[in-house]
Write an enzyme that holds these catalytic residues in place. Structure first.
Site, PDB file in Angstrom:
ATOM      1  CD  GLN A  36       8.411   0.173  -0.334  1.00 40.31           C
ATOM      2  OE1 GLN A  36       8.429   0.892   0.661  1.00 40.31           O
ATOM      3  NE2 GLN A  36       8.903   0.551  -1.482  1.00 40.31           N
ATOM      4  CG  HIS A  63       4.365   1.013  -0.333  1.00 38.57           C
ATOM      5  ND1 HIS A  63       4.400   0.313  -1.517  1.00 38.57           N
ATOM      6  CD2 HIS A  63       5.254   2.031  -0.487  1.00 38.57           C
ATOM      7  CE1 HIS A  63       5.249   0.884  -2.355  1.00 38.57           C
ATOM      8  NE2 HIS A  63       5.784   1.938  -1.753  1.00 38.57           N
ATOM      9  CB  CYS A 100       8.005   3.668  -5.758  1.00 42.82           C
ATOM     10  SG  CYS A 100       7.555   2.298  -4.677  1.00 42.82           S
ATOM     11  CG  LEU A 101      13.203   2.830  -2.428  1.00 41.29           C
ATOM     12  CD1 LEU A 101      13.584   2.578  -0.976  1.00 41.29           C
ATOM     13  CD2 LEU A 101      14.394   3.335  -3.227  1.00 41.29           C
ATOM     14  N   GLY A 155      11.836   6.838   2.410  1.00 44.88           N
ATOM     15  CA  GLY A 155      10.819   6.107   3.151  1.00 44.88           C
ATOM     16  C   GLY A 155      10.871   4.635   2.787  1.00 44.88           C
ATOM     17  CG  HIS A 210       5.024   6.726  -1.634  1.00 49.75           C
ATOM     18  ND1 HIS A 210       5.186   6.956  -2.983  1.00 49.75           N
ATOM     19  CD2 HIS A 210       5.669   5.557  -1.396  1.00 49.75           C
ATOM     20  CE1 HIS A 210       5.874   5.960  -3.520  1.00 49.75           C
ATOM     21  NE2 HIS A 210       6.196   5.099  -2.565  1.00 49.75           N
ATOM     22  CD  GLU A 211       7.147   4.910   2.256  1.00 46.66           C
ATOM     23  OE1 GLU A 211       6.975   3.691   2.125  1.00 46.66           O
ATOM     24  OE2 GLU A 211       7.870   5.575   1.479  1.00 46.66           O
TER      25      GLU A 211
END
Ligand code: K1U
Ligand code: ZN
Length: 169
Positions: free
Chosen positions: A51, A137, A91-92, A46, A133-134
């Site tokens: 991000q 963000h 998480c990236l 994702g 999660h997204e």
């Protein structure tokens, strides 16, 4: 298409609350393509526009094994959630830190697609986790914020140590 730089903690831009996409036009479609390329290259399942330093309500997701089921959610909203699941998340924007997070088991989401068409979808399992999660963000929330204060402190310490190792003085 292009691979975009991904912001990492402690970058304060990750705390920005995203604004609605007013019009789904070619520039948004280009961003969707670039975000998909960035997500696949990372690799991740994702990616939120936050991000990549674009503060608009847009996320891309692909939880398929073959990486051939891209999902683009523009102006997504969770309109219903139920149940509970605990899943190990990464998480990236928080490299090499993994932790178990409690989320809803199932969610119903409304969003627009790449053509601006409104749709509704149900998700469970990893897809439901990834959506939550997204969407966090987009509110400026990272998964560490959902841990106990002690676990969050330990994770931040580990992140700091990693930064010192990769950028020695
Ligand atoms: O938002 C992000 O930083 C992407 C994140 C999404 C996510 C992963 C796991 C649970 C919840 C949300 C990632 O993709 S981290 C990388 C990752 O988990 C992964 C990478 C390659 C294959 C499978 C998973
Ligand atoms: Zn993330």
């Amino acid at each position: 298409m292009a691979i975009l730089p991904i912001l990492t903690l402690p970058d304060k831009r990750l705390r920005t609350k995203a604004k609605a996409v007013e019009k789904v036009d070619d520039s948004i479609r280009q961003l969707v393509d670039d975000m998909l390329e960035t997500m696949y290259a990372a690799p991740g399942v994702g990616l939120a526009a936050t991000q990549v330093d674009r503060h608009i309500r847009l996320v891309v997701i692909d939880v398929s094994e073959e990486k051939n089921q891209p999902l683009c959610l523009i102006n997504p909203q969770i309109i219903h959630s139920e149940g509970e699941q605990v899943c190990e998340e990464g998480c990236l924007s928080v490299p090499d830190i993994y932790a178990k997070v409690k989320r809803a088991e199932r969610v119903r989401v409304t969003a627009q697609d790449k053509d601006g068409k409104h749709f509704e979808m149900d998700a469970d399992g990893l897809l439901a986790v990834c959506i939550q999660h997204e969407l966090d963000h987009l509110e400026g929330i990272v998964f560490l914020d959902r841990l106990s204060p002690l676990k969050k402190k330990m994770a931040l310490k580990k992140l700091q140590k990693q930064a010192v190792v990769s950028n020695p003085v």
